[in-house]
Design a protein around this motif. Structure first.
Motif, PDB file in Angstrom:
ATOM      1  N   SER A 161       4.009 -32.571 -17.482  1.00 51.15           N
ATOM      2  CA  SER A 161       4.096 -31.437 -16.564  1.00 51.15           C
ATOM      3  C   SER A 161       3.660 -30.137 -17.211  1.00 51.15           C
ATOM      4  CB  SER A 161       5.531 -31.289 -16.042  1.00 51.15           C
ATOM      5  OG  SER A 161       6.435 -31.078 -17.123  1.00 51.15           O
ATOM      6  N   SER A 162       3.608 -30.098 -18.542  1.00 48.21           N
ATOM      7  CA  SER A 162       3.228 -28.873 -19.250  1.00 48.21           C
ATOM      8  C   SER A 162       2.626 -29.239 -20.598  1.00 48.21           C
ATOM      9  CB  SER A 162       4.449 -27.971 -19.476  1.00 48.21           C
ATOM     10  OG  SER A 162       5.367 -28.610 -20.344  1.00 48.21           O
ATOM     11  N   TYR A 163       1.917 -28.276 -21.195  1.00 48.51           N
ATOM     12  CA  TYR A 163       1.373 -28.511 -22.530  1.00 48.51           C
ATOM     13  C   TYR A 163       2.506 -28.664 -23.539  1.00 48.51           C
ATOM     14  CZ  TYR A 163      -1.942 -28.256 -26.393  1.00 48.51           C
ATOM     15  OH  TYR A 163      -2.703 -28.551 -27.515  1.00 48.51           O
ATOM     16  N   GLU A 164       3.590 -27.948 -23.319  1.00 53.72           N
ATOM     17  CA  GLU A 164       4.750 -28.097 -24.208  1.00 53.72           C
ATOM     18  C   GLU A 164       5.282 -29.523 -24.176  1.00 53.72           C
ATOM     19  OE1 GLU A 164       9.285 -26.354 -24.840  1.00 53.72           O
ATOM     20  OE2 GLU A 164       7.856 -25.252 -23.595  1.00 53.72           O
ATOM     21  N   GLY A 165       5.372 -30.107 -22.991  1.00 51.90           N
ATOM     22  CA  GLY A 165       5.830 -31.487 -22.894  1.00 51.90           C
ATOM     23  C   GLY A 165       4.889 -32.446 -23.587  1.00 51.90           C
ATOM     24  N   PHE A 166       3.599 -32.190 -23.472  1.00 55.35           N
ATOM     25  CA  PHE A 166       2.584 -33.004 -24.141  1.00 55.35           C
ATOM     26  C   PHE A 166       2.741 -32.919 -25.651  1.00 55.35           C
ATOM     27  CE2 PHE A 166      -1.830 -32.861 -25.952  1.00 55.35           C
ATOM     28  CZ  PHE A 166      -2.118 -34.215 -25.825  1.00 55.35           C
ATOM     29  N   ASP A 189      -1.483 -22.915 -17.748  1.00 58.73           N
ATOM     30  CA  ASP A 189      -0.311 -23.140 -18.596  1.00 58.73           C
ATOM     31  C   ASP A 189      -0.508 -22.575 -19.997  1.00 58.73           C
ATOM     32  OD1 ASP A 189       2.319 -24.273 -18.879  1.00 58.73           O
ATOM     33  OD2 ASP A 189       1.434 -25.810 -20.151  1.00 58.73           O
ATOM     34  N   ILE A 190      -1.743 -22.599 -20.497  1.00 58.45           N
ATOM     35  CA  ILE A 190      -2.017 -22.081 -21.831  1.00 58.45           C
ATOM     36  C   ILE A 190      -3.235 -21.150 -21.775  1.00 58.45           C
ATOM     37  CG2 ILE A 190      -0.979 -23.969 -23.112  1.00 58.45           C
ATOM     38  CD1 ILE A 190      -3.699 -25.248 -23.392  1.00 58.45           C
ATOM     39  N   ILE A 191      -3.402 -20.365 -22.828  1.00 57.32           N
ATOM     40  CA  ILE A 191      -4.420 -19.324 -22.851  1.00 57.32           C
ATOM     41  C   ILE A 191      -5.830 -19.902 -22.723  1.00 57.32           C
ATOM     42  CG2 ILE A 191      -3.038 -17.668 -24.132  1.00 57.32           C
ATOM     43  CD1 ILE A 191      -4.391 -18.597 -26.682  1.00 57.32           C
ATOM     44  N   ASP A 192      -6.701 -19.089 -22.159  1.00 53.54           N
ATOM     45  CA  ASP A 192      -8.070 -19.512 -21.890  1.00 53.54           C
ATOM     46  C   ASP A 192      -8.974 -19.123 -23.058  1.00 53.54           C
ATOM     47  OD1 ASP A 192     -10.297 -20.498 -20.667  1.00 53.54           O
ATOM     48  OD2 ASP A 192     -10.615 -18.750 -19.386  1.00 53.54           O
ATOM     49  N   VAL A 193      -8.905 -19.921 -24.120  1.00 51.29           N
ATOM     50  CA  VAL A 193      -9.815 -19.766 -25.258  1.00 51.29           C
ATOM     51  C   VAL A 193     -10.506 -21.114 -25.451  1.00 51.29           C
ATOM     52  CG1 VAL A 193      -8.402 -17.995 -26.374  1.00 51.29           C
ATOM     53  CG2 VAL A 193      -8.034 -20.410 -26.948  1.00 51.29           C
ATOM     54  N   SER A 194     -11.400 -21.179 -26.403  1.00 54.42           N
ATOM     55  CA  SER A 194     -12.099 -22.442 -26.652  1.00 54.42           C
ATOM     56  C   SER A 194     -11.104 -23.584 -26.849  1.00 54.42           C
ATOM     57  CB  SER A 194     -12.968 -22.306 -27.903  1.00 54.42           C
ATOM     58  OG  SER A 194     -13.411 -23.574 -28.336  1.00 54.42           O
ATOM     59  N   THR A 247       9.110 -25.835 -34.563  1.00 49.24           N
ATOM     60  CA  THR A 247       7.660 -26.025 -34.651  1.00 49.24           C
ATOM     61  C   THR A 247       7.028 -25.927 -33.272  1.00 49.24           C
ATOM     62  OG1 THR A 247       7.879 -27.443 -36.610  1.00 49.24           O
ATOM     63  CG2 THR A 247       5.836 -27.626 -35.355  1.00 49.24           C
ATOM     64  N   ILE A 248       7.619 -26.608 -32.304  1.00 51.29           N
ATOM     65  CA  ILE A 248       7.104 -26.578 -30.933  1.00 51.29           C
ATOM     66  C   ILE A 248       7.193 -25.166 -30.359  1.00 51.29           C
ATOM     67  CG2 ILE A 248       7.523 -27.390 -28.571  1.00 51.29           C
ATOM     68  CD1 ILE A 248       8.522 -30.044 -29.899  1.00 51.29           C
ATOM     69  N   HIS A 249       8.314 -24.495 -30.582  1.00 52.44           N
ATOM     70  CA  HIS A 249       8.515 -23.151 -30.048  1.00 52.44           C
ATOM     71  C   HIS A 249       7.465 -22.173 -30.582  1.00 52.44           C
ATOM     72  CE1 HIS A 249      10.525 -19.535 -28.638  1.00 52.44           C
ATOM     73  NE2 HIS A 249      10.459 -19.054 -29.875  1.00 52.44           N
ATOM     74  N   ILE A 250       7.232 -22.221 -31.892  1.00 50.96           N
ATOM     75  CA  ILE A 250       6.256 -21.310 -32.492  1.00 50.96           C
ATOM     76  C   ILE A 250       4.858 -21.583 -31.965  1.00 50.96           C
ATOM     77  CG2 ILE A 250       5.111 -20.734 -34.677  1.00 50.96           C
ATOM     78  CD1 ILE A 250       7.878 -21.209 -36.022  1.00 50.96           C
ATOM     79  N   LEU A 251       4.504 -22.858 -31.858  1.00 47.12           N
ATOM     80  CA  LEU A 251       3.162 -23.216 -31.374  1.00 47.12           C
ATOM     81  C   LEU A 251       2.974 -22.768 -29.931  1.00 47.12           C
ATOM     82  CD1 LEU A 251       0.450 -24.660 -31.679  1.00 47.12           C
ATOM     83  CD2 LEU A 251       1.596 -26.792 -31.070  1.00 47.12           C
ATOM     84  N   ILE A 252       3.923 -23.090 -29.072  1.00 44.54           N
ATOM     85  CA  ILE A 252       3.784 -22.768 -27.641  1.00 44.54           C
ATOM     86  C   ILE A 252       3.849 -21.260 -27.407  1.00 44.54           C
ATOM     87  CG2 ILE A 252       4.882 -23.040 -25.388  1.00 44.54           C
ATOM     88  CD1 ILE A 252       3.282 -25.453 -26.367  1.00 44.54           C
ATOM     89  N   SER A 253       4.615 -20.545 -28.230  1.00 42.98           N
ATOM     90  CA  SER A 253       4.680 -19.075 -28.101  1.00 42.98           C
ATOM     91  C   SER A 253       3.310 -18.459 -28.303  1.00 42.98           C
ATOM     92  CB  SER A 253       5.665 -18.498 -29.112  1.00 42.98           C
ATOM     93  OG  SER A 253       6.981 -18.897 -28.833  1.00 42.98           O
ATOM     94  N   GLY A 254       2.507 -19.051 -29.184  1.00 43.99           N
ATOM     95  CA  GLY A 254       1.177 -18.530 -29.428  1.00 43.99           C
ATOM     96  C   GLY A 254       0.156 -18.951 -28.391  1.00 43.99           C
ATOM     97  N   LEU A 255       0.409 -20.074 -27.698  1.00 48.02           N
ATOM     98  CA  LEU A 255      -0.567 -20.607 -26.749  1.00 48.02           C
ATOM     99  C   LEU A 255      -0.242 -20.320 -25.297  1.00 48.02           C
ATOM    100  CD1 LEU A 255      -1.216 -24.151 -28.329  1.00 48.02           C
ATOM    101  CD2 LEU A 255      -2.765 -22.171 -28.353  1.00 48.02           C
ATOM    102  N   LYS A 256       0.991 -19.935 -25.018  1.00 50.06           N
ATOM    103  CA  LYS A 256       1.421 -19.757 -23.637  1.00 50.06           C
ATOM    104  C   LYS A 256       0.659 -18.602 -22.970  1.00 50.06           C
ATOM    105  CE  LYS A 256       4.462 -21.448 -20.660  1.00 50.06           C
ATOM    106  NZ  LYS A 256       4.540 -22.884 -20.341  1.00 50.06           N
TER     107      LYS A 256
END
Length: 216
Positions: free
Chosen positions: A98-103, A163-168, A205-214
């Motif tokens: 349902s989300s990139y975080e779940g993935f 769900d996540i930022i629009d970068v490459s 680890t998940i929190h830090i990663l998703i905080s940067g990509l959300k």
């Protein structure tokens, strides 16, 4: 696959049955390579642990590197690589998320469980992959053909959903892999004896990663 299970698999995978001395050499090499690394291990140490003459190692394997490759390459080609791709793809990429975080959560738990089960031979691979082209080529082929395109598809899907930022997508993939692999390597290779709270560390680890990509 525990160390003992790997030894059993390795012995059963040989097209030509190994002699008792060969089995002792392989068992000793797996244990010492895993503990000390390839470069820090001498053939005399392997011979002593295996209870054979050092010349017996060279008679069967010619060089220490051939002994290393005889252990790791069959495991990568015939067991770990197929298991990595087939199981990993089935368990991670064929699920609905349902989300990139779940993935990401699914990937991290999946790879944590995988490494914990196959630690002895994966430690050898992780320690030596940067020094041996044969190991690098096998890993690159496995990842680029089976995992890389599916990973990019998932990233694009969640970017299109907002769900996540629009970068490459390649940048998102590199950020994701660097963060997750960094945790796994720290946990099992670099600092295995630390007082780890694995569940908490994975959540951070998940929190830090998703905080940067959300996407905000």
């Amino acid at each position: 696959m525990s160390e003992n299970n790997f030894k059993e698999w390795y012995n059963s995978s040989q097209t030509k049955p190994m002699s008792e001395k060969q089995q002792k050499i392989v068992d000793a090499a797996i244990e010492i390579f895993s503990e000390k690394g390839f470069s820090a291990t001498s053939t005399s140490e392997i011979a002593k642990k295996a209870g054979v003459a050092e010349g017996t190692i060279f008679r069967h394997y010619s060089t220490k590197k051939n002994l290393l490759l005889s252990i790791v390459m069959p495991a990568m080609t015939n067991y770990i690589a197929p298991f990595l791709t087939k199981s990993f793809v089935a368990e991670v990429f064929q699920q609905e998320h349902s989300s990139y975080e779940g993935f990401i959560r699914t990937i991290l738990q999946n790879r944590y469980d995988f490494v914990k089960e196959h630690l002895s031979v994966l430690k050898i691979f992780a320690q030596e992959v940067f020094y041996h082209d044969e190991l690098q080529d096998q890993f690159k082929e496995t990842f680029t053909e089976e995992v890389y395109p599916k990973f990019l598809d998932v990233i694009v899907h969640f970017q299109e959903k907002g769900d996540i930022i629009d970068v490459s997508p390649q940048i998102v993939l590199r950020m994701t892999m660097t963060t997750l692999i960094g945790f796994i390597i720290s946990r099992f290779i670099v600092l295995p004896n630390n007082d780890w709270d694995d569940d908490l560390e994975m959540e951070k680890t998940i929190h830090i990663l998703i905080s940067g990509l959300k996407k905000r």
